[in-house]
Design a protein around this motif. Structure first.
Motif, PDB file in Angstrom:
ATOM      1  N   HIS A  28       0.849  -1.383   0.030  1.00 22.40           N
ATOM      2  CA  HIS A  28       0.084  -0.105   0.012  1.00 22.40           C
ATOM      3  C   HIS A  28       0.990   1.132  -0.037  1.00 22.40           C
ATOM      4  N   HIS A  40       0.928   4.182  -2.812  1.00 27.44           N
ATOM      5  CA  HIS A  40       0.789   5.689  -2.751  1.00 27.44           C
ATOM      6  C   HIS A  40       1.970   6.407  -3.443  1.00 27.44           C
ATOM      7  N   SER A  86       0.434   9.336   5.195  1.00 25.80           N
ATOM      8  CA  SER A  86      -0.984   8.785   5.263  1.00 25.80           C
ATOM      9  C   SER A  86      -1.474   8.758   6.636  1.00 25.80           C
ATOM     10  N   ASP A 143      -6.847   7.284  -0.270  1.00 22.67           N
ATOM     11  CA  ASP A 143      -6.858   5.975  -0.916  1.00 22.67           C
ATOM     12  C   ASP A 143      -7.589   5.743  -2.436  1.00 22.67           C
TER      13      ASP A 143
HETATM   14 ZN    ZN Z   1      -3.586   4.912   2.083  1.00 23.09          ZN
END
Ligand code: ZN
Ligand code: KG4
Length: 346
Positions: free
Chosen positions: A113, A117, A138, A304
């Motif tokens: 993840h 990003h 994040s 996201d």
């Molecule tokens: Zn995220």
């Protein structure tokens, strides 16, 4: 030859499916947000998030496919976030991705993840030069990453405690603002006056590239508490402004320090907190002075989404990094896991 990647993201509270061509062209980018549901609780409730993902995933997938004007036969791979994130949420996306990959006989690509990003910066932008430094900020992560080439690099520094976005969310909640806290703090801070409060910026005198936001968080909470104890109105806008400035200062200072230590021409700013305008402007000014170019994704690709997963997935596929059906989801990055699972060691 075009490579179309269907990408899925369900690591937290957004159910997202995108279709990305050649790592950069967004053919579809559908996101079903759950913010309204979690807002009631002041944060994400994992059990509710997983249940919502189960309800949302098929309609979001169908909407994405329709938007792209492609048929499943025109897809080249299925990419999916398998961690870090909320385990129940991740498992929904991962199981769905496995089923699609199996059903259509497509390679399955499990994407980290945080790396996703970072790759949001490559969407609609092919002009990015390596080596580069990325600041990924994040709700769950704050990391400075050095990338020598695609998927090849290492983590230079990360947070020792709270992530920057987490600090925004917690302080917003304490100030009685909504969820997610970042946009709320940004909005109300605009109404605040300069220099009414000065909160501590962690590590500003130390020679390291790590972050810490828990001291700042405690200082802000103590300040709020003092007003409450005296039965005085909490100056929400002024506190929000000083808090935002302290977070931005810490992020910018460490990034500039990283650039001085590891010379690069390009810096990527990514993750949900990269939507913060003060952060964008301050980092831009500081990097201009170093003759370094700052690249940040379009705001819609900061928080996201699955487009970023499709962008990263394209490079995984090019590098031959594909997964089999035994791949599992994981909640947090173990020490060095990003380098082992995702980035090739440099
Ligand atoms: Zn995220
Ligand atoms: O990347 P993201 O959508 O989810 C995670 O992977 O965690 O980031 C969400 C985080 C939240 O903590 C939210 O408060 C923060 O990004 N955020 C912001 C802004 N927009 C979103 N923080 C500061 N300023 C913003 N404008």
């Amino acid at each position: 030859m075009n490579r179309n990647i269907l990408a899925i993201e369900t690591s937290c509270d957004e159910t997202a499916v995108a279709i990305i061509q050649n790592g950069t062209r967004v053919l579809a980018n559908e996101v079903a947000t759950q913010i309204d549901v979690h807002n009631e609780y002041g944060g994400v409730v994992p059990e509710i998030a997983s249940r919502r993902h189960i309800n949302n995933i098929v309609p979001v997938y169908l909407a994405s496919l329709e938007r792209s004007n492609l048929t499943p036969n025109e897809l080249d791979a299925v990419a999916v976030t398998n961690g870090p994130g909320l385990i129940g949420s991740l498992l929904t996306g991962l199981s769905f991705a496995k089923a699609l990959a199996f059903g259509y006989n497509l390679p399955l690509i499990a994407v980290n993840h945080i790396i996703a990003h970072l790759y949001a910066a490559f969407l609609e932008n092919e002009d990015i030069k390596f080596p580069l430094i990325a600041l990924v900020v994040s709700g769950g992560h704050t990391q400075l990453i050095y990338l020598e080439d695609h998927l090849k690099g290492r983590v230079l520094g990360k947070t020792r405690d709270d992530a920057a976005g987490e600090a925004f969310d917690k302080i917003a909640r304490r100030l009685g603002l909504g969820y997610p806290g970042g946009p709320e703090i940004q909005r109300i801070a605009k109404e605040g006056s300069e220099d009414t409060f000065k909160f501590p910026v962690a590590f500003s005198n130390e020679e390291n590239l790590e972050f810490s936001f828990s001291g700042l968080k405690s200082a802000v909470i103590n300040e709020i508490h003092k007003f409450e104890q005296r039965n005085e109105t909490v100056p929400v806008a002024n506190i929000a402004k000083a808090f935002e400035q302290a977070v931005v200062e810490a992020l910018v200072e460490n990034t500039v320090r990283a650039v001085k230590k590891f010379p690069v021409e390009n810096v990527i700013l990514a993750g949900g907190v990269a939507a913060n305008l003060l952060l964008r402007e301050t980092l831009q000014d500081s990097l201009n002075k170093q003759n370094v170019r700052l690249i940040y994704p379009n705001i819609k690709f900061c928080t996201d989404n699955a487009a970023m997963v499709g962008a990263a997935g394209y490079y995984y596929l090019n590098e031959g990094i594909v997964s089999d059906y035994s791949i599992d989801a994981y909640a947090s990055n173990l020490e060095g896991e990003c380098l082992i699972n995702v980035c090739k060691e440099s």
